[in-house]
Design a protein around this motif. Structure first.
Motif, PDB file in Angstrom:
ATOM      1  N   TYR A  10       0.850  -1.184   0.000  1.00 20.44           N
ATOM      2  CA  TYR A  10       0.000   0.000   0.000  1.00 20.44           C
ATOM      3  C   TYR A  10       0.889   1.239   0.000  1.00 20.44           C
ATOM      4  CZ  TYR A  10      -3.304  -3.560   1.556  1.00 20.44           C
ATOM      5  OH  TYR A  10      -4.064  -4.702   1.652  1.00 20.44           O
ATOM      6  N   PRO A  11       1.044   1.892  -1.147  1.00 23.18           N
ATOM      7  CA  PRO A  11       1.921   3.068  -1.224  1.00 23.18           C
ATOM      8  C   PRO A  11       1.318   4.259  -0.481  1.00 23.18           C
ATOM      9  CG  PRO A  11       1.468   2.125  -3.400  1.00 23.18           C
ATOM     10  CD  PRO A  11       0.479   1.532  -2.455  1.00 23.18           C
ATOM     11  N   VAL A  12       2.124   5.315  -0.340  1.00 22.75           N
ATOM     12  CA  VAL A  12       1.638   6.554   0.253  1.00 22.75           C
ATOM     13  C   VAL A  12       0.494   7.103  -0.593  1.00 22.75           C
ATOM     14  CG1 VAL A  12       2.233   8.922   0.850  1.00 22.75           C
ATOM     15  CG2 VAL A  12       3.872   7.090   1.266  1.00 22.75           C
ATOM     16  N   CYS A  13      -0.598   7.482   0.063  1.00 22.66           N
ATOM     17  CA  CYS A  13      -1.760   8.031  -0.646  1.00 22.66           C
ATOM     18  C   CYS A  13      -1.895   9.510  -0.304  1.00 22.66           C
ATOM     19  CB  CYS A  13      -3.030   7.285  -0.234  1.00 22.66           C
ATOM     20  SG  CYS A  13      -4.541   7.898  -1.016  1.00 22.66           S
ATOM     21  N   PRO A  14      -2.027  10.392  -1.310  1.00 21.89           N
ATOM     22  CA  PRO A  14      -2.153  11.823  -1.028  1.00 21.89           C
ATOM     23  C   PRO A  14      -3.519  12.210  -0.459  1.00 21.89           C
ATOM     24  CG  PRO A  14      -2.347  11.420  -3.375  1.00 21.89           C
ATOM     25  CD  PRO A  14      -1.961  10.104  -2.750  1.00 21.89           C
ATOM     26  N   ALA A  15      -4.494  11.300  -0.514  1.00 20.72           N
ATOM     27  CA  ALA A  15      -5.840  11.602  -0.007  1.00 20.72           C
ATOM     28  C   ALA A  15      -6.362  10.407   0.790  1.00 20.72           C
ATOM     29  CB  ALA A  15      -6.775  11.958  -1.157  1.00 20.72           C
ATOM     30  N   PRO A  16      -5.737  10.074   1.922  1.00 13.40           N
ATOM     31  CA  PRO A  16      -6.115   8.863   2.663  1.00 13.40           C
ATOM     32  C   PRO A  16      -7.498   8.907   3.289  1.00 13.40           C
ATOM     33  CG  PRO A  16      -4.542  10.156   3.923  1.00 13.40           C
ATOM     34  CD  PRO A  16      -4.621  10.794   2.576  1.00 13.40           C
ATOM     35  N   THR A  17      -8.129  10.064   3.330  1.00 13.35           N
ATOM     36  CA  THR A  17      -9.494  10.139   3.864  1.00 13.35           C
ATOM     37  C   THR A  17     -10.544   9.850   2.798  1.00 13.35           C
ATOM     38  OG1 THR A  17      -9.635  12.524   3.447  1.00 13.35           O
ATOM     39  CG2 THR A  17      -8.800  11.810   5.616  1.00 13.35           C
ATOM     40  N   LEU A  18     -10.120   9.725   1.545  1.00 20.71           N
ATOM     41  CA  LEU A  18     -11.061   9.499   0.446  1.00 20.71           C
ATOM     42  C   LEU A  18     -10.994   8.097  -0.128  1.00 20.71           C
ATOM     43  CD1 LEU A  18     -10.600  12.828  -1.583  1.00 20.71           C
ATOM     44  CD2 LEU A  18     -12.288  12.320   0.200  1.00 20.71           C
ATOM     45  N   ALA A  19      -9.903   7.390   0.130  1.00 24.50           N
ATOM     46  CA  ALA A  19      -9.684   6.082  -0.488  1.00 24.50           C
ATOM     47  C   ALA A  19      -9.311   5.058   0.579  1.00 24.50           C
ATOM     48  CB  ALA A  19      -8.571   6.179  -1.535  1.00 24.50           C
ATOM     49  N   LEU A  20      -9.287   3.791   0.167  1.00 23.80           N
ATOM     50  CA  LEU A  20      -8.856   2.701   1.044  1.00 23.80           C
ATOM     51  C   LEU A  20      -7.875   1.800   0.301  1.00 23.80           C
ATOM     52  CD1 LEU A  20     -12.218   1.620   2.763  1.00 23.80           C
ATOM     53  CD2 LEU A  20     -10.258   2.707   3.882  1.00 23.80           C
ATOM     54  N   GLY A  21      -6.993   1.163   1.057  1.00 18.88           N
ATOM     55  CA  GLY A  21      -6.095   0.191   0.452  1.00 18.88           C
ATOM     56  C   GLY A  21      -6.880  -0.977  -0.109  1.00 18.88           C
ATOM     57  N   VAL A  22      -7.843  -1.469   0.675  1.00 18.11           N
ATOM     58  CA  VAL A  22      -8.800  -2.476   0.235  1.00 18.11           C
ATOM     59  C   VAL A  22     -10.144  -2.119   0.880  1.00 18.11           C
ATOM     60  CG1 VAL A  22      -9.431  -4.912   0.116  1.00 18.11           C
ATOM     61  CG2 VAL A  22      -7.029  -4.264   0.141  1.00 18.11           C
ATOM     62  N   SER A  23     -11.194  -2.011   0.069  1.00 19.64           N
ATOM     63  CA  SER A  23     -12.511  -1.678   0.600  1.00 19.64           C
ATOM     64  C   SER A  23     -13.068  -2.834   1.415  1.00 19.64           C
ATOM     65  CB  SER A  23     -13.465  -1.322  -0.539  1.00 19.64           C
ATOM     66  OG  SER A  23     -13.087  -0.114  -1.156  1.00 19.64           O
ATOM     67  N   ARG A  24     -14.107  -2.563   2.181  1.00 17.75           N
ATOM     68  CA  ARG A  24     -14.703  -3.578   3.060  1.00 17.75           C
ATOM     69  C   ARG A  24     -15.131  -4.799   2.245  1.00 17.75           C
ATOM     70  NH1 ARG A  24     -19.719   0.145   4.987  1.00 17.75           N
ATOM     71  NH2 ARG A  24     -17.951   1.578   5.260  1.00 17.75           N
ATOM     72  N   HIS A  25     -14.816  -5.981   2.788  1.00 17.69           N
ATOM     73  CA  HIS A  25     -15.074  -7.225   2.065  1.00 17.69           C
ATOM     74  C   HIS A  25     -14.958  -8.399   3.027  1.00 17.69           C
ATOM     75  CE1 HIS A  25     -10.704  -7.111   2.265  1.00 17.69           C
ATOM     76  NE2 HIS A  25     -10.676  -8.402   1.980  1.00 17.69           N
ATOM     77  N   LYS A  26     -15.376  -9.569   2.585  1.00 14.17           N
ATOM     78  CA  LYS A  26     -15.115 -10.828   3.267  1.00 14.17           C
ATOM     79  C   LYS A  26     -14.223 -11.671   2.369  1.00 14.17           C
ATOM     80  CE  LYS A  26     -19.601 -11.041   5.660  1.00 14.17           C
ATOM     81  NZ  LYS A  26     -20.814 -11.888   5.917  1.00 14.17           N
ATOM     82  N   ASP A  27     -13.450 -12.577   2.962  1.00 13.81           N
ATOM     83  CA  ASP A  27     -12.571 -13.438   2.172  1.00 13.81           C
ATOM     84  C   ASP A  27     -13.334 -14.681   1.709  1.00 13.81           C
ATOM     85  OD1 ASP A  27     -10.619 -11.618   2.625  1.00 13.81           O
ATOM     86  OD2 ASP A  27      -9.353 -12.897   3.861  1.00 13.81           O
ATOM     87  N   PRO A  28     -13.064 -15.160   0.494  1.00 17.24           N
ATOM     88  CA  PRO A  28     -13.848 -16.259  -0.073  1.00 17.24           C
ATOM     89  C   PRO A  28     -13.416 -17.652   0.369  1.00 17.24           C
ATOM     90  CG  PRO A  28     -12.259 -15.493  -1.673  1.00 17.24           C
ATOM     91  CD  PRO A  28     -12.136 -14.573  -0.492  1.00 17.24           C
ATOM     92  N   GLY A  29     -12.183 -17.817   0.822  1.00 17.56           N
ATOM     93  CA  GLY A  29     -11.659 -19.155   1.064  1.00 17.56           C
ATOM     94  C   GLY A  29     -12.002 -19.718   2.424  1.00 17.56           C
TER      95      GLY A  29
END
Length: 309
Positions: A209-228
């Motif tokens: 996850y690189p440095v993000c210039p707008a960390p309040t607007l984006a996510l490294g990975v959005s909310r989810h569940k894992d499939p396995g």
């Protein structure tokens, strides 16, 4: 491009999906931490095993997430994988894209992934435990056509392949061990789920996850569940993982370099008749590296998984 200083609109999440609290704002509540050391000595203490079975069962039912310490995966190996992954992600983008995954081969480097239709602020490198894996051509009932996909290894760093394959082997051992404890927590024989899985069907994902210039607007990975079935996650010392409790509140998972984070996937929830819960989680887009190893299933079930940093 994830390295642009100006954030692209594709990364901007709707307001209700954006981070709602400060990064790494840890409270008093936390996912369980389970010490596996009582079962690491032979022949072991039967009472200790019973306590561990109860701890793991409760963690799977109430949280779907827990951390394990004294897990048996060598810390030096974890450090080696992290160092090799850092070296790979530090390469020029053109060099990383020489091993970019394609529509025909889902293994390798990728930097334009979506989670639940939202663009992730991350780059990944996916690796199969078996070097070559079989996948359905289409995920549709009645279509049994299979295609082969093979690992793509970069020239640099030269130690990445060996470190990653050793790490996958160690985490698969841990995965089978935890699978036995989960099975016994359900009142089943320890090997009840073994026929659903076989070594070499997991996969490893290196997440950066690189440095993000707008960390309040984006996510490294959005909310989810894992499939396995199970995900074995090695965090770095920065953290950034958030887990949703049953009451709907989000809590941060404080990083512990001696621990591995375990989370239950959809496949395990189904096979446990929902006694184990697959839980929503997301990752902040602060600069960090994770190694994620998803404990996989046989191709007959057609579900695979594993993660890093």
């Amino acid at each position: 491009m994830i390295y642009d200083r100006k954030i692209d609109e594709a990364f901007v999440l709707p307001p209700d999906h954006r981070p709602q609290r400060p990064y790494n704002a840890y409270g008093s509540d936390a996912i369980p931490v389970i010490d596996l050391s009582p079962l690491r000595s032979y022949p072991g203490d039967p009472e200790s095993r019973i306590r561990l079975i109860d701890e793991v069962g409760n963690a799977c039912e109430q949280w779907g997430f827990f951390q394990v310490i004294n897990h048996g995966v060598p810390i030096r190996l974890l450090e080696k994988v992290k160092a090799e992954a850092e070296a790979f992600f530090a390469l020029p983008l053109e060099e990383k894209r020489l091993v970019k995954r394609t529509a025909q081969n889902p293994l390798g480097y990728y930097d334009t992934e979506l989670t639940k239709n939202f663009r992730d602020w991350k780059e990944v490198f996916d690796i199969s435990a078996a070097e070559q894996m079989e996948l359905p051509v289409e995920f549709e009932a009645g279509n049994n056509e299979i295609k082969a996909a093979a690992n793509q290894w970069p020239v640099h760093p030269p130690g990445l392949r060996e470190a990653c394959m050793l790490y996958i082997a160690e985490t698969e051992k841990l995965g089978f061990f935890l699978l036995e404890l989960i099975s016994e927590s359900l009142g089943l024989p320890y090997d009840r789920f073994h026929h659903l899985f076989k070594p070499g069907t997991s996969f490893l994902r290196l997440n950066h996850y690189p440095v993000c210039p707008a960390p309040t607007l984006a996510l490294g990975v959005s909310r989810h569940k894992d499939p396995g079935a199970l995900t074995v996650l090695a965090q770095d010392n920065i953290g950034g993982l958030e887990v949703k409790r049953k009451d709907g509140e989000w809590i941060g998972v404080k990083p512990d370099m001696a621990a591995l984070v375990i989370n239950v996937g959809d496949l395990m929830q189904v096979n446990s008749l929902s006694f184990s819960c697959s839980t929503f989680h997301f990752h902040f887009c602060h600069p960090l590296l994770w190694a994620l190893c998803r404990f996989g299933a046989t191709t007959d079930i057609r579900v695979w998984s594993t993660e890093w940093w």
